[in-house]
Design an enzyme around this catalytic site. Structure first.
Site, PDB file in Angstrom:
ATOM      1  N   GLU A   2      25.763   5.375  -9.327  1.00 45.63           N
ATOM      2  CA  GLU A   2      24.901   5.944 -10.373  1.00 45.63           C
ATOM      3  C   GLU A   2      24.319   4.830 -11.238  1.00 45.63           C
ATOM      4  O   GLU A   2      24.361   4.861 -12.475  1.00 45.63           O
ATOM      5  CB  GLU A   2      25.685   6.938 -11.239  1.00 45.63           C
ATOM      6  CG  GLU A   2      26.277   8.102 -10.470  1.00 45.63           C
ATOM      7  CD  GLU A   2      25.235   9.027  -9.867  1.00 45.63           C
ATOM      8  OE1 GLU A   2      24.045   8.944 -10.249  1.00 45.63           O
ATOM      9  OE2 GLU A   2      25.591   9.834  -8.999  1.00 45.63           O
ATOM     10  N   ALA A   3      23.740   3.841 -10.572  1.00 42.59           N
ATOM     11  CA  ALA A   3      23.278   2.633 -11.264  1.00 42.59           C
ATOM     12  C   ALA A   3      22.166   2.924 -12.257  1.00 42.59           C
ATOM     13  O   ALA A   3      21.967   2.159 -13.217  1.00 42.59           O
ATOM     14  CB  ALA A   3      22.794   1.609 -10.232  1.00 42.59           C
ATOM     15  N   CYS A  20      13.094  23.681   3.693  1.00 39.64           N
ATOM     16  CA  CYS A  20      12.729  23.590   5.112  1.00 39.64           C
ATOM     17  C   CYS A  20      13.903  23.983   5.987  1.00 39.64           C
ATOM     18  O   CYS A  20      13.733  24.564   7.070  1.00 39.64           O
ATOM     19  CB  CYS A  20      12.268  22.173   5.462  1.00 39.64           C
ATOM     20  SG  CYS A  20      10.646  21.734   4.805  1.00 39.64           S
TER      21      CYS A  20
END
Length: 319
Positions: A200-201, A259
C-alpha cells in the site's frame, strides 16, 4: 567369395555373407572421414599405408560401435600422437549432496547483499499486487537476505499487524503512518535490513524521499506494491514519482467484475468505487471497489457523477 568349407548350412552362409557385407559398408563409411583426418587424397602415394590403418580402424569400430572415426584411427598401430583424441573430462562432484559442479569450475558464491534498487508492482484493486510483493519477499528470503515488510497503518481491513492478501496470504509486518516512523520503530535493526518491502505504498507521504535515499545512499533494495491511480483515475500518492528511478515496473491487471458476469474475461485496468462515498482516501475491499475494464468504467462512472456532485469532491485520495 567365402570359402566353401565355411558354408556348412544355408543359414550360417547367409550370416557370414551379411557380416562381410556389414564390414564392407563400415569400411566404406570410414574411408572418407579417415582421409580427411589424415589429410590424404584418394590418389596419394601414402594412401596404401593409410588403407592398412583403415582396416585396423574398422576392427576398432566393430569392437566399440559408438567410437568416432578419430578414436578408431587412434587405435590403429603406428597412429601419430597428434591424431589421438584428447581425453574427455569427466564431471566430478566437488560438493557432494548439493548441485553438480564440474571440476575446475568454482562454485558460485551466494551474494551477501542484493543489488540496491527499486522494484514496483502497480495495478488496480484486486490485481494481485500484495501477492506479488509477498512472493518476491519469499524469493529474496530464500536467498538468505534479511527483509523487512512495511504497510501503512491506515490499512486495517484484515489485520493491523500483517500484510494480508485478498486470497488469504498473510505475513507479519511493521505498520506505520510514515516510512520515517517505520525506521524509528525498527531502531538498531534497521541497518540489518537488506530489503524493505512496502505494501500500500500510495499511502506513505514520504515515499519518494525515503526510497530514493535508501536505494542511493544505504544500498537497500526496495520492493513496492501500490495503486497507480485513484477511483477517478488520477495520480495516487507518490508512487508514480518513483518511476524514473525504478529498476523494474510491473503493471498488473485484474478481471473486470462486470465482464465476468457476462462470461467474458477482460482485463481490468481501473478501480471503480461502488460505495456511496466521495472521499478520495477510503480504505475498502470488495464492498467498496470493483475492478473494471475501460468500457465499464466509462459507463458506470458516468452514472456516479450526479451523486459525486451532490456530495462534493474530497481532497484526499482513494484506497
Amino acid at each position: 567369395m567365402l570359402p566353401r568349407a565355411l558354408c556348412t548350412s544355408g543359414s550360417s552362409c547367409s550370416s557370414l555373407r551379411a557380416a562381410a557385407a556389414s564390414r564392407s559398408r563400415l569400411r566404406a563409411a570410414l574411408a572418407a572421414p579417415v582421409r580427411r583426418l589424415l589429410g590424404l587424397g584418394s590418389g596419394s602415394s601414402t594412401w596404401q599405408c593409410g588403407s592398412e590403418r583403415l582396416g585396423v580402424a574398422v576392427a576398432a569400430q566393430q569392437r566399440r560401435p559408438a567410437a568416432s572415426a578419430l578414436e578408431a584411427v587412434a587405435e590403429a598401430d603406428g597412429a601419430p600422437e597428434a591424431l589421438r583424441p584428447p581425453p574427455i573430462p569427466r564431471p566430478q562432484l566437488r560438493y557432494p549432496g548439493s548441485h553438480l559442479h564440474l571440476a575446475g569450475q568454482p562454485r558460485p558464491l551466494a551474494a551477501d547483499h542484493p543489488h540496491p534498487g527499486i522494484e514496483i508492482f502497480l495495478g488496480p484493486m484486486f490485481a494481485g499486487k500484495s501477492t506479488a510483493l509477498l512472493r518476491r519477499v519469499a524469493e529474496l528470503e530464500a536467498k538468505g537476505f534479511n527483509v523487512a515488510v512495511v504497510k501503512s497503518s491506515k490499512d486495517d481491513r484484515y489485520c493491523s499487524s500483517s500484510v494480508v492478501t485478498h486470497n488469504g496470504l498473510k505475513r507479519p509486518c511493521f505498520a506505520a503512518p510514515t516510512l520515517r516512523a517505520f525506521r524509528e520503530a525498527a531502531g538498531a535493526d534497521y541497518a540489518s535490513f537488506q530489503v524493505i518491502a512496502v505494501d500500500e505504498a500510495q499511502f506513505f507521504p514520504d515515499l519518494h524521499d525515503f526510497c530514493s535515499h535508501a536505494a542511493d545512499h544505504e544500498d537497500k533494495r526496495l520492493v513496492l506494491a501500490g495503486l497507480d491511480g485513484d477511483f477517478q483515475r488520477r495520480r495516487f500518492g507518490q508512487v508514480l514519482d518513483l518511476l524514473p528511478m525504478a529498476d523494474s515496473v510491473v503493471k498488473l491487471t485484474a478481471h473486470c467484475k462486470f465482464c465476468k458476469q457476462e462470461h467474458k474475461h477482460v482485463p481490468a485496468l481501473f478501480s471503480l468505487r461502488i460505495a456511496a462515498d466521495s472521499r478520495q482516501e477510503l480504505v475498502g475491499g470488495a464492498d467498496t471497489y470493483a475492478p473494471v475494464c475501460r468500457r465499464h468504467y466509462v459507463q458506470l462512472a458516468r452514472l456516479r457523477q450526479p451523486d459525486e456532485q451532490a456530495h462534493g469532491s474530497g481532497s484526499g485520495e482513494a484506497a
